[in-house]
Design a protein around this motif. Structure first.
Motif, PDB file in Angstrom:
ATOM      1  N   GLU A 139      10.848   3.609   6.169  1.00 51.76           N
ATOM      2  CA  GLU A 139      11.290   4.390   5.022  1.00 51.76           C
ATOM      3  C   GLU A 139      10.558   3.885   3.796  1.00 51.76           C
ATOM      4  OE1 GLU A 139      15.251   3.071   3.334  1.00 51.76           O
ATOM      5  OE2 GLU A 139      15.426   2.335   5.413  1.00 51.76           O
ATOM      6  N   ASN A 140      10.533   4.694   2.744  1.00 55.94           N
ATOM      7  CA  ASN A 140       9.853   4.313   1.526  1.00 55.94           C
ATOM      8  C   ASN A 140      10.715   3.347   0.719  1.00 55.94           C
ATOM      9  OD1 ASN A 140       9.397   4.994  -1.607  1.00 55.94           O
ATOM     10  ND2 ASN A 140       7.466   5.190  -0.500  1.00 55.94           N
ATOM     11  N   TYR A 141      10.231   2.114   0.545  1.00 51.60           N
ATOM     12  CA  TYR A 141      10.978   1.095  -0.175  1.00 51.60           C
ATOM     13  C   TYR A 141      10.731   1.136  -1.687  1.00 51.60           C
ATOM     14  CZ  TYR A 141      11.832  -1.309   4.299  1.00 51.60           C
ATOM     15  OH  TYR A 141      12.235  -1.643   5.566  1.00 51.60           O
ATOM     16  N   GLY A 142       9.564   1.622  -2.100  1.00 47.75           N
ATOM     17  CA  GLY A 142       9.130   1.438  -3.477  1.00 47.75           C
ATOM     18  C   GLY A 142       8.398   0.108  -3.593  1.00 47.75           C
ATOM     19  N   TRP A 143       7.519  -0.017  -4.600  1.00 48.78           N
ATOM     20  CA  TRP A 143       6.622  -1.174  -4.646  1.00 48.78           C
ATOM     21  C   TRP A 143       7.354  -2.496  -4.860  1.00 48.78           C
ATOM     22  CZ3 TRP A 143       6.099  -4.064  -9.194  1.00 48.78           C
ATOM     23  CH2 TRP A 143       6.586  -3.481 -10.366  1.00 48.78           C
ATOM     24  N   LYS A 144       8.481  -2.495  -5.573  1.00 46.90           N
ATOM     25  CA  LYS A 144       9.183  -3.754  -5.826  1.00 46.90           C
ATOM     26  C   LYS A 144       9.734  -4.347  -4.526  1.00 46.90           C
ATOM     27  CE  LYS A 144      10.557  -2.180 -10.427  1.00 46.90           C
ATOM     28  NZ  LYS A 144      11.677  -1.706 -11.269  1.00 46.90           N
ATOM     29  N   PHE A 165       1.410  -3.945   4.000  1.00 43.71           N
ATOM     30  CA  PHE A 165       2.639  -3.195   4.222  1.00 43.71           C
ATOM     31  C   PHE A 165       2.483  -1.795   3.630  1.00 43.71           C
ATOM     32  CE2 PHE A 165       3.680  -7.597   4.480  1.00 43.71           C
ATOM     33  CZ  PHE A 165       4.629  -7.681   5.498  1.00 43.71           C
ATOM     34  N   ASP A 166       2.389  -0.804   4.506  1.00 45.20           N
ATOM     35  CA  ASP A 166       2.258   0.573   4.041  1.00 45.20           C
ATOM     36  C   ASP A 166       3.641   1.183   3.857  1.00 45.20           C
ATOM     37  OD1 ASP A 166       0.389   3.022   3.660  1.00 45.20           O
ATOM     38  OD2 ASP A 166       2.047   3.714   4.906  1.00 45.20           O
ATOM     39  N   ASP A 167       3.833   1.768   2.665  1.00 44.59           N
ATOM     40  CA  ASP A 167       5.167   2.252   2.289  1.00 44.59           C
ATOM     41  C   ASP A 167       5.289   3.764   2.516  1.00 44.59           C
ATOM     42  OD1 ASP A 167       7.731   1.685   1.411  1.00 44.59           O
ATOM     43  OD2 ASP A 167       7.247   1.979  -0.711  1.00 44.59           O
ATOM     44  N   LEU A 207      -1.108  -5.025   9.997  1.00 49.62           N
ATOM     45  CA  LEU A 207      -0.669  -3.819   9.295  1.00 49.62           C
ATOM     46  C   LEU A 207       0.752  -3.496   9.718  1.00 49.62           C
ATOM     47  CD1 LEU A 207      -1.039  -1.197   7.627  1.00 49.62           C
ATOM     48  CD2 LEU A 207      -2.058  -0.167   9.684  1.00 49.62           C
ATOM     49  N   TYR A 208       1.645  -3.346   8.751  1.00 50.18           N
ATOM     50  CA  TYR A 208       3.025  -2.970   9.008  1.00 50.18           C
ATOM     51  C   TYR A 208       3.294  -1.616   8.355  1.00 50.18           C
ATOM     52  CZ  TYR A 208       3.606  -7.913  10.208  1.00 50.18           C
ATOM     53  OH  TYR A 208       3.489  -9.156  10.773  1.00 50.18           O
ATOM     54  N   GLU A 209       3.938  -0.732   9.096  1.00 49.48           N
ATOM     55  CA  GLU A 209       4.272   0.596   8.579  1.00 49.48           C
ATOM     56  C   GLU A 209       5.781   0.690   8.378  1.00 49.48           C
ATOM     57  OE1 GLU A 209       2.187   3.922  10.587  1.00 49.48           O
ATOM     58  OE2 GLU A 209       1.272   2.346  11.836  1.00 49.48           O
ATOM     59  N   ALA A 260       0.827  -1.208   0.000  1.00 52.90           N
ATOM     60  CA  ALA A 260       0.000   0.000   0.000  1.00 52.90           C
ATOM     61  C   ALA A 260       0.858   1.254   0.000  1.00 52.90           C
ATOM     62  CB  ALA A 260      -0.920   0.014   1.223  1.00 52.90           C
ATOM     63  N   TYR A 261       0.403   2.234  -0.776  1.00 52.89           N
ATOM     64  CA  TYR A 261       1.030   3.558  -0.757  1.00 52.89           C
ATOM     65  C   TYR A 261       0.022   4.576  -1.283  1.00 52.89           C
ATOM     66  CZ  TYR A 261       4.007   7.560  -1.726  1.00 52.89           C
ATOM     67  OH  TYR A 261       4.538   8.826  -1.757  1.00 52.89           O
ATOM     68  N   ASN A 262      -0.386   5.488  -0.418  1.00 58.89           N
ATOM     69  CA  ASN A 262      -1.365   6.525  -0.785  1.00 58.89           C
ATOM     70  C   ASN A 262      -2.563   5.920  -1.517  1.00 58.89           C
ATOM     71  OD1 ASN A 262       0.295   8.410   0.384  1.00 58.89           O
ATOM     72  ND2 ASN A 262       1.003   9.317  -1.527  1.00 58.89           N
ATOM     73  N   GLY A 263      -3.136   4.903  -0.896  1.00 54.85           N
ATOM     74  CA  GLY A 263      -4.229   4.165  -1.537  1.00 54.85           C
ATOM     75  C   GLY A 263      -5.601   4.455  -0.979  1.00 54.85           C
TER      76      GLY A 263
END
Length: 223
Positions: free
Chosen positions: A67-72, A36-38, A62-64, A9-12
């Motif tokens: 840092e931002n990993y990116g979707w991959k 997994f929220d990015d 739910l895991y936060e 998930a990211y800004n979804g």
């Protein structure tokens, strides 16, 4: 066999509730759902947290990310944390058919030689039109063979059911530039263990601001 769902998930916030509903309302429930929220900057985390609380979903987590990993990387990190015999990867903005787990679980149970099972899908677009993607053969299950188009990934990762053991075997081969669906499908076709369930089991939302679409446009602009 235990079923795990891994959702990146990211800004979804706009669409994620529809996806969560479609996962929760499966005819064969998942044994664990890992979200997994990015590092979202909207209220995605609050929506997911309240959703889990509202329906008392004790097997959902739910895991936060810190840092931002990116979707991959987010997908691979999440799938590596899952414990299921079968792993389903989920985008945040699709809608899954109620029988998706039941049908794919049955096929995987009956076909031990399949490590990655994708499904046909129905694309739906912002303007309202739809398009069904499936194999031409009129059978429920289509086994894919090694061919010169090995690098063409026809079905996205959100249609996949992956054996947990196979994922663990492939994990050491992964590099951060590799999408999970490309890596897993290519390894499966090389080992003669990739197949398609020819029943559309997902409504795949197509819009220009998805993470995949944005990255694809960036890639084309560099060529």
């Amino acid at each position: 066999m235990k079923i795990s769902v891994v959702l990146s998930a990211y800004n979804g916030a706009e669409y994620i509730t529809e996806q969560l509903d479609s996962i929760r309302n499966q005819s064969r429930p998942a044994d664990e759902v890992l979200i997994f929220d990015d590092v979202s900057t909207d209220n995605t985390v609050e929506i997911v947290r309240e959703y889990i609380k509202k329906y008392n979903l004790s097997s959902w987590r739910l895991y936060e990310n810190k840092e931002n990993y990116g979707w991959k990387k987010n997908f691979m990190f999440g799938m590596n944390m899952s414990s299921g015999d079968l792993i389903f990867s989920a985008d945040q903005d699709d809608i899954w058919m109620p029988e998706k787990f039941e049908i794919m679980h049955r096929i995987m149970s009956e076909n031990s030689d399949i490590n990655v099972l994708a499904s046909a899908l129905e694309e739906f677009f912002d303007d309202g039109h739809t398009n069904v993607m499936k194999e031409k053969k009129d059978t429920e299950l289509v086994k894919l063979s090694f061919n010169k188009k090995i690098f063409d990934i026809k079905y996205p990762g959100c249609t996949y059911c992956i054996r947990g053991e196979f994922f663990k075997e492939c994990m050491p081969l992964w590099r951060e530039t590799f999408p999970h669906d490309a890596m897993l499908s290519r390894n499966a076709i090389i080992s003669d263990s990739l197949a398609i369930c020819n029943t559309p089991l997902i409504k795949w939302r197509k819009h220009n601001d998805s993470a995949y679409s944005v990255e694809a446009r960036k890639g084309k602009s560099k060529t």
